[in-house]
Design an enzyme around this catalytic site. Structure first.
Site, PDB file in Angstrom:
ATOM      1  N   ASP A   1      40.752  24.839  96.168  1.00  0.00           N
ATOM      2  CA  ASP A   1      40.466  23.922  94.822  1.00  0.00           C
ATOM      3  C   ASP A   1      39.699  23.004  95.303  1.00  0.00           C
ATOM      4  O   ASP A   1      39.890  22.348  96.574  1.00  0.00           O
ATOM      5  CB  ASP A   1      41.465  23.774  93.835  1.00  0.00           C
ATOM      6  CG  ASP A   1      40.775  23.597  92.384  1.00  0.00           C
ATOM      7  OD1 ASP A   1      39.719  23.216  92.199  1.00  0.00           O
ATOM      8  OD2 ASP A   1      41.837  23.548  91.436  1.00  0.00           O
TER       9      ASP A   1
HETATM   10  C1  BGC Z   1      39.187  23.091  88.997  1.00  0.00           C
HETATM   11  C2  BGC Z   1      38.830  24.378  89.421  1.00  0.00           C
HETATM   12  C3  BGC Z   1      37.191  24.284  89.378  1.00  0.00           C
HETATM   13  C4  BGC Z   1      36.754  23.151  90.408  1.00  0.00           C
HETATM   14  C5  BGC Z   1      35.374  22.988  90.697  1.00  0.00           C
HETATM   15  C6  BGC Z   1      38.613  22.116  89.985  1.00  0.00           C
HETATM   16  O1  BGC Z   1      38.848  20.539  89.838  1.00  0.00           O
HETATM   17  O2  BGC Z   1      40.731  23.111  89.240  1.00  0.00           O
HETATM   18  O3  BGC Z   1      39.126  25.360  88.317  1.00  0.00           O
HETATM   19  O4  BGC Z   1      36.471  25.501  89.773  1.00  0.00           O
HETATM   20  O5  BGC Z   1      37.413  22.115  90.192  1.00  0.00           O
HETATM   21  O6  BGC Z   1      34.788  22.485  89.399  1.00  0.00           O
END
Ligand code: BGC
Length: 676
Positions: free
Chosen positions: A244
């Site tokens: 993530d």
């Molecule tokens: C989120 C993800 C997301 C990623 C990119 C993170 O903060 O938890 O679900 O895909 O950011 O934006």
């Protein structure tokens, strides 16, 4: 090694030859990469891309959010279809529609020139307070697994990678970067794993995103047991794991992530800074073999998504088409749940009504912005008020005074803002804001024919006013076509057929994660003390009546359940039980019913939930039409995870088949014996 290879020379290399087997192309390309280049491929740049390796013609692999439509930039210069929230799609219980959604989403990804969509999000609804409840599917592992398989198959049919997220136990936003989800092996196996496992084994998901949080003390991105042993070795995951965004800033080391099997650090390097990787490598903290495995996984998906192919040879993308907008509308229409409809106040009669009052803070609210990474930018979004205006034009006057109206529609709910349905924080209250509750009460006093339409991506408290309103529709966030879908439901152009994928409790304190501070929100650790008793498993077993149970949803027509037949009254472990039941539309409207099959283990050596969903079918019937629904049940549907021996077991004995219209509206039941 470092000098550029000409385009012509490049095109002659084996990995560029699409006639060769995939694994051969991957091996060939891997062999040509220097150690430095391998390091380079392991971290992203500019938010959404991997780094190119021009020497070998490796273009940036592009990935974008998110679960409700593709978003390329933060300003909305590139627009896309805004689909309803994930929880709304789950409430359709329509697997074909989920697959169609996957296809449409992937076509939009292809159209913006990317290879992967950061979706679907499938964390279990452990608490209604999670800020991302709207972005996830359900509290039930079986429904979760069926839905995710359909979506992933749909997405990947277009040679776009799905990225199933967030692995795992990212069930709250509070302290998401630091909290450790303390969870038992049984709960992992029975509740949290099944959808991820099915995404891998039944849909061959090409990517999994590791979660921010720790699981039993170890961060998701460096969890050797969960990533390497469970996901890869046990389940046979062939795709790559991506962190993530910035999740690896907090992990302990470079090598712990590499050894765990995490391929790609996003959005840029921290632990996978090339010099850090080199140092760890020189110190012998990981082997080139392990690194190769990580890199190979990404290369493989690059090939599968067509990164090395001529663009003209790939499936065509498309974006903002009327076909996609129709899918968005279908999901909204099929996902809305008619919670209550006393005196059949709905559907509204367009010929008879003169004045409708449309009130409430969500009446004219657009919802595409603000949820966090699921934000996207549609070319338009029809609000509930706009939808109603369009529908009533020339026939019914829309006013704002309940006292003067035949019927009042109150658009209540939450928004995508901090403390409500949004990423980064959990909800700050289970109740609606007090002013809103006061306004609902005032409206009901002025007009007893008040219908509440709840625009919210997670369950909210309704106990203060629900007894005083005849009708409530849970409309979620319905995407760009929300207003049209809501009007269609209210006026009966579409008969509601959504069913709750989550329990709506009367009080938050009755919800399984809300037993104590330790179980929610926790501090450094959050203890999943409820174990497997998540959602209706808890309400049933503890005998707590929810406000609306899992699987609930009314229709404007009636369905009669008849003739439950079991193919036999006992089965051995190699046999399948065939269950049939007849459903008849005994009302006057065309409609759809989600026929639900639950299994109850009558006697068990360890505590099991009172019942568990093990099958469902959505049937579409004209008035007086009848259909026979067929289910099959085998040994695995009867099993539970026995922690003492570390295995799934199915115990001999009596089981009950429960067939219902919701988890608490069981219409027919029958027993059989499992002989082992
Ligand atoms: C989120 C993800 C997301 C990623 C990119 C993170 O903060 O938890 O679900 O895909 O950011 O934006």
């Amino acid at each position: 090694m470092s000098e550029e290879i000409s385009k012509i020379e490049l095109s002659k290399l084996p990995f560029m030859n699409s006639a060769f087997a995939l694994e051969k192309r991957v091996e060939d390309l891997l062999e040509r990469l220097t150690l430095k280049e391998k390091f380079k491929l392991c971290a992203g740049r500019r938010m959404w891309y991997t780094k190119p390796i021009k020497r070998l013609g490796i273009k940036p692999f592009a990935m974008h959010d998110g679960p409700h439509g593709v978003r390329v930039d933060e300003q909305g210069k590139i627009q896309s279809t805004y689909f309803p929230s994930t929880i709304c799609r789950a409430a359709t219980w329509n697997l074909e529609l989920s697959e169609k959604f996957g296809v449409a989403l992937a076509q939009e990804v292809r159209d913006v020139g990317a290879q992967m969509i950061l979706a679907p999000g499938i964390n279990i609804h452990r608490t209604p307070m999670c800020g991302r409840t709207f972005e996830y599917q359900t509290e039930d592992p079986y429904l979760n697994k069926k839905l995710v398989v359909s979506v992933v198959i749909g997405i990947q049919s277009q040679r776009i990678a799905a990225c199933v997220k967030h692995f795992i136990c990212n069930n709250q936003e509070t302290n998401r970067f630091t909290v450790s989800s303390e969870v038992s092996e049984r709960a992992l196996q029975e509740i949290y794993f099944p959808a991820f496992k099915a995404a891998v084994q039944e849909a061959d998901a090409w990517s999994i995103m590791s979660s921010y949080n720790k699981i039993n003390g170890i961060y998701g991105s460096e969890h050797q047991h969960l990533l390497r042993e469970v996901l890869m070795n046990k389940w046979g995951f062939k795709g790559f794991v991506v962190s993530d965004w910035s999740a690896m800033n907090r992990t302990t080391s470079t090598e712990s992530c590499i050894n765990a099997g995490l391929t790609l650090e996003m959005p840029t390097f921290n632990k996978y800074f090339p010099s850090k990787m080199k140092k760890a490598f020189d110190e012998g903290k990981f082997t080139e073999e392990i690194l190769n495995d990580n890199v190979k996984r990404l290369l493989r998906i690059m090939f599968l998504t067509g990164l090395f192919d001529e663009e003209s040879t790939l499936l065509q993308g498309s974006r903002n088409t009327s076909e996609h907008q129709i899918i968005a509308r279908e999901i909204a229409e099929e996902g809305m749940v008619l919670l209550k409809n006393e005196g059949d106040i709905l559907p509204l009669n367009i010929e008879k009504l003169k004045k409708i009052a449309v009130v409430g803070p969500n009446a004219n609210l657009q919802t595409f912005l603000g949820g966090g990474s699921s934000t996207n930018f549609p070319p338009y979004e029809i609000t509930p008020l706009e939808g109603l205006k369009q529908k009533c034009k020339g026939k019914i006057e829309i006013i704002d005074s309940p006292a003067l109206a035949d019927v009042t529609i109150f658009f209540a709910g939450l928004k995508h803002i901090k403390g409500m349905d949004a990423e980064g924080d959990d909800r700050n209250a289970f109740e609606l804001p007090p002013e809103q509750v006061d306004l609902i009460k005032k409206t009901i006093k002025e007009n007893s024919n008040t219908i509440v339409v709840m625009i919210a991506g997670s369950p909210v408290s309704m106990t203060e006013w629900i007894d005083k309103v005849p009708s409530v529709v849970q409309a979620w966030y319905g995407g760009m076509e929300a207003g049209n879908a809501i009007s269609a439901i209210l006026f009966g152009d579409v008969n509601p057929s959504g069913k709750l994928p989550i329990t709506i409790p009367k009080n938050l304190s009755e919800s399984p994660a809300h037993i104590s501070e330790r179980t929610y929100p926790g501090d450094e650790k959050v203890f999943y003390d409820e174990g497997i008793f998540v959602g209706y498993r808890h309400f049933d077993t503890k005998n707590i009546e929810p406000l609306f149970p899992f699987g609930h949803g009314l229709s404007y027509t009636n369905f009669t359940y008849e003739r439950l037949i079991l193919s036999r009254d006992q089965i051995t472990e190699d046999e399948t039980l065939v269950i049939t039941v007849d459903i008849m539309n005994s009302g006057i409207y065309r409609g759809a019913e989600v026929v639900q099959l639950y299994i109850r283990d009558v006697e068990s050596s360890i505590e099991r939930p009172y019942k568990e969903l093990k099958g469902f079918t959505k049937v579409y019937l004209k008035p007086q039409e009848r259909s026979t629904v067929v289910f099959e049940i085998g040994k695995n549907d009867l099993s539970f995870y026995n922690e003492n021996i570390g295995k799934w077991v199915s115990e001999k004995g009596d089981f009950t088949v429960l067939i219902g219209s919701s988890s608490r509206d069981i219409r027919l039941q029958s027993k059989f014996i499992f002989l082992g």
